[in-house]
Write a protein that holds these residues in place. Structure first.
Motif, mmCIF file in Angstrom:
data_model
loop_
_atom_site.group_PDB
_atom_site.id
_atom_site.type_symbol
_atom_site.label_atom_id
_atom_site.label_comp_id
_atom_site.label_asym_id
_atom_site.label_seq_id
_atom_site.Cartn_x
_atom_site.Cartn_y
_atom_site.Cartn_z
ATOM 1 N N PRO A 150 0.827 -1.214 0.000
ATOM 2 C CA PRO A 150 0.000 0.000 0.000
ATOM 3 C C PRO A 150 0.854 1.255 0.000
ATOM 4 O O PRO A 150 1.972 1.266 0.532
ATOM 5 N N ASP A 151 0.331 2.316 -0.601
ATOM 6 C CA ASP A 151 0.995 3.611 -0.527
ATOM 7 C C ASP A 151 0.875 4.175 0.889
ATOM 8 O O ASP A 151 -0.079 3.868 1.614
ATOM 9 N N PRO A 152 1.832 5.016 1.312
ATOM 10 C CA PRO A 152 1.751 5.615 2.653
ATOM 11 C C PRO A 152 0.510 6.503 2.783
ATOM 12 O O PRO A 152 0.125 7.197 1.845
ATOM 13 N N VAL A 153 -0.107 6.468 3.954
ATOM 14 C CA VAL A 153 -1.305 7.259 4.231
ATOM 15 C C VAL A 153 -1.187 7.861 5.625
ATOM 16 O O VAL A 153 -0.780 7.176 6.572
ATOM 17 N N ALA A 169 0.961 8.153 10.575
ATOM 18 C CA ALA A 169 0.815 7.193 9.484
ATOM 19 C C ALA A 169 -0.110 6.066 9.913
ATOM 20 O O ALA A 169 -0.176 5.702 11.092
ATOM 21 N N ILE A 170 -0.854 5.529 8.953
ATOM 22 C CA ILE A 170 -1.751 4.404 9.224
ATOM 23 C C ILE A 170 -1.506 3.326 8.177
ATOM 24 O O ILE A 170 -1.263 3.622 7.007
ATOM 25 N N GLU A 171 -1.523 2.062 8.614
ATOM 26 C CA GLU A 171 -1.204 0.946 7.730
ATOM 27 C C GLU A 171 -2.449 0.394 7.037
ATOM 28 O O GLU A 171 -3.554 0.439 7.585
ATOM 29 N N PRO A 182 -7.421 5.134 0.084
ATOM 30 C CA PRO A 182 -6.314 6.100 0.123
ATOM 31 C C PRO A 182 -4.967 5.501 -0.267
ATOM 32 O O PRO A 182 -4.126 6.195 -0.836
ATOM 33 N N SER A 183 -4.760 4.199 0.032
ATOM 34 C CA SER A 183 -3.455 3.603 -0.270
ATOM 35 C C SER A 183 -3.438 2.891 -1.618
ATOM 36 O O SER A 183 -2.396 2.356 -2.012
#
Length: 401
Positions: free
Chosen positions: A62-65, A76-78, A168-169
């Motif tokens: 996933p892209d960073p969010v 940041a959230i995974e 989002p990611s």
């Protein structure tokens, strides 16, 4: 027009796939958007299932969010990995098939089990939204692969882990995968009667972080700058932009503290639903204007976090042709296919923003999604698998909608 022999054989193969068994296995796995362990398990099950198709399969990180917490801090959230399958990228006809494997039901949610209802519907988390859709997507593609038309057809399958929280990611991956495709199908559930979602509004989610100045509420309140009042002022000003093509929902204000302290921090959470790209631009301009005026008049600082993650999806001529193709395929299968506009959003919005026509409710029939009453209509699995199979074969033949 009547189905030819290859179409009939492929549709029968799709309808006979063990879709219901797959749905029950997959829905038994909690894959809430924030349940990383469950998402990993589900991603592995899907990778095993979709490896039956040819091509290169990968799990894309996933892209960073970042998200704004209640105290105004950013962290940041995974998210889980996204499954991407690429088949015959050099073929003359290129299509995109998308779905998601996350649900709105977290690991601590009370809705975790499957049960059969009296009317033979299957009640369970994600049965309709959208593990049923993933099962019939796979059945249709496996059936298409048995036909001569497969040689003309290239495609990507993208199944993301974060659709229920706005993708989002995966938004950038969706955009990259959509570019250059002739058409796309997304496997969100259709309504119980089979109606599809046509035009969709867009969606923008914002966290407006207001920084004021604390002071004693009794001794010197005039020295303070009340962040909660500023956030409320913002919400009321933004409400004035509501119109027939733009809805605005100020959903929550975080902030404040003891009654005898002028609050110096507040966060306004707000959602916009613009019907057209022009309405989205108007909403952004109104937001910027309201932020500037409140900041100046109340002598606070306001940081705008977020954006329009789902662009509006109007029905343009190419999309209308694709809907027409699906309708005609339905008619040839004895199905009445109709569609209507909706205020809901999904990954189909992001695909359409790349100029690609998309029908984004090609999944199973079901209802009460996002609630503990969610249900799947099991007989819709073979019905909709045949619809996808026939539509894909005719797109492969024509090259475009």
């Amino acid at each position: 027009m009547a189905l030819n022999g290859a179409e009939t054989k492929a549709c029968e193969a799709a309808a006979s796939a063990p879709m219901l068994d797959q749905v029950q296995t997959w829905a038994a796995v909690n894959s809430g958007s924030r349940n990383l362990a469950g998402l990993r398990t589900m991603a592995g099950l899907l990778a095993d299932a979709f490896s039956a198709l040819p091509g290169a399969l990968e799990l894309v990180p996933p892209d960073p969010v970042n998200v704004v917490d209640a105290d105004g801090s950013v962290r940041a959230i995974e998210h889980g990995d996204h499954l991407l399958l690429t088949v015959r990228p050099e073929a003359p006809v290129q299509l995109l098939f998308t779905g998601h494997y996350d649900t709105v039901f977290g690991a601590d949610h009370s809705f975790q089990t499957l049960r059969w209802l009296e009317d033979s519907r299957l009640n369970g988390p994600g049965t309709a939204d959208m593990k049923g859709g993933l099962a019939l997507m796979l059945a249709a593609l496996k059936a298409v692969e048995t036909t001569p038309a497969a040689a003309q057809l290239g495609y990507q399958v993208l199944i993301d882990s974060d659709e229920e929280v706005g993708s989002p990611s995966s938004a950038a991956l969706i955009a990259r995968s959509a570019r250059g495709k002739a058409a796309a199908f997304t496997y969100e559930p259709a309504l119980p009667d089979g109606t599809l979602a046509g035009a969709r509004a867009g969606s923008g989610n914002f966290s407006l972080v207001v920084s004021g100045r604390s002071a004693h509420a009794g001794r010197n309140p005039e020295d303070g700058r009340n962040a909660v009042l500023a956030a409320a002022d913002l919400a009321l000003r933004l409400e004035k932009a509501i119109g027939p093509r733009l809805s605005i929902n100020p959903a929550k204000i975080d902030g404040g503290g003891p009654n005898n302290v002028v609050p110096d921090r507040a966060i306004l959470r707000i959602n916009f639903r613009p019907a057209t790209p022009e309405d989205e631009a108007r909403a952004r301009a109104h937001l910027d204007s309201a932020v500037a005026m409140v900041a100046a008049e109340r002598e606070v600082n306001i940081h705008v976090h977020g954006g329009f993650g789902r662009p509006p999806k109007p029905l343009d001529p190419a999309a209308e042709r694709l809907f027409g193709l699906v309708r005609d395929c339905g008619a040839d299968l004895g199905l009445d296919v109709a569609w209507k506009a909706t205020g809901g959003v999904c990954d189909g919005n992001n695909i359409a923003a790349q100029g690609v026509p998309v029908v984004d409710t090609m999944g199973a029939r079901g209802g009460a999604i996002h609630s503990a009453e969610e249900f799947l209509i099991p007989e819709s699995l073979p019905e909709r698998a045949k619809l996808s199979t026939l539509a894909i074969l005719r797109l492969a033949e024509r090259g475009r909608p």
